[in-house]
Design a protein around this motif. Sequence first.
Motif, short mmCIF file in Angstrom:
data_model
loop_
_atom_site.label_atom_id
_atom_site.label_comp_id
_atom_site.label_asym_id
_atom_site.label_seq_id
_atom_site.Cartn_x
_atom_site.Cartn_y
_atom_site.Cartn_z
N PRO A 1 38.57 -13.27 -104.84
CA PRO A 1 38.05 -13.45 -106.20
C PRO A 1 36.57 -13.13 -106.35
O PRO A 1 36.09 -12.94 -107.48
N GLY A 2 35.80 -13.11 -105.26
CA GLY A 2 34.41 -12.71 -105.32
C GLY A 2 33.43 -13.83 -105.69
O GLY A 2 33.82 -14.97 -105.99
N ALA A 3 32.15 -13.47 -105.71
CA ALA A 3 31.07 -14.45 -105.91
C ALA A 3 31.13 -15.09 -107.30
O ALA A 3 30.81 -16.27 -107.46
N ARG A 4 31.52 -14.33 -108.29
CA ARG A 4 31.55 -14.88 -109.65
C ARG A 4 32.50 -16.08 -109.73
O ARG A 4 32.18 -17.07 -110.39
N TRP A 5 33.64 -15.99 -109.06
CA TRP A 5 34.61 -17.10 -109.09
C TRP A 5 34.01 -18.33 -108.43
O TRP A 5 34.14 -19.44 -108.94
N TYR A 6 33.34 -18.14 -107.30
CA TYR A 6 32.77 -19.28 -106.59
C TYR A 6 31.59 -19.90 -107.34
O TYR A 6 31.36 -21.11 -107.25
N ARG A 7 30.87 -19.08 -108.08
CA ARG A 7 29.76 -19.63 -108.88
C ARG A 7 30.28 -20.58 -109.96
O ARG A 7 29.57 -21.50 -110.39
N GLU A 8 31.48 -20.36 -110.39
CA GLU A 8 32.09 -21.26 -111.37
C GLU A 8 32.79 -22.43 -110.67
O GLU A 8 32.67 -23.58 -111.09
N ALA A 9 33.51 -22.14 -109.59
CA ALA A 9 34.36 -23.16 -108.95
C ALA A 9 33.57 -24.23 -108.22
O ALA A 9 33.90 -25.43 -108.31
#
Length: 235
Positions: free
Chosen positions: A78-86
């Motif tokens: 999912p990449g960095a963007r997903w982890y920045r939200e999760a």
Amino acid sequence: RDRVARSAGSMSQHLMLVPSLACPASCAYCFGPHAGGMTMGRETLEAVVEWRRALAAESAAEQGTLEITFHGGEPLVPGARWYREALPLLRDGLAPRRVRFAAQSNLWLLTDELCDLFREYGISLGTSLDGPEAINDAQRGTGYFAKTMAGIERARAHGLDVGAICTFTAGSVAHAPEIFDFFVREGLNFSVHAALPSLRYPEADRWSITPDAHGELLVGLLDRYLENLTGVRIS
């Protein structure tokens, strides 16, 4: 009763989240899926938070540390963007409960941005590596070793420690001493897994090892481990 509640409250619990079932690797003995569908959405993450908070309201055992591991598939798809939200959603949503994060990844998709994010949130990184290149790639696919080692070096450059799962198969179990020496040489702590028969993918069964071979492997590794306790840690 209070003593029991306090004891239960000090225990950690473990939760595994699978952001994606997709995986770019094609390990011969793997009985997990390689083609994933949708990435885990925000609504699922919010449901996880609501579920754990509801459990915490009902049980003293839910007051200790919650260890959340991102697994897969390959959890970095999912990449960095997903982890920045999760990551903040999970950490802040479950506060004041302490949350500890980990990720089990082949590290092929690890970026500098992800490294910075993982360091910020104290994420423990694990990977999968079955020994030196020739042994590893014979069962995990050509090029796997080089990509994963590059990920390990990238993680280390950002101050992240990496441990490894080492899977022993019918093809590699005879090379256990060489595999052990590899992990000592690379300064990589590892855990020992045995390739098992699959309930869904019989083509992977040829890689599985027998219970006797597994027992001999553990005894042999223990003997070698006792001579190298300062060089590596086996979990």
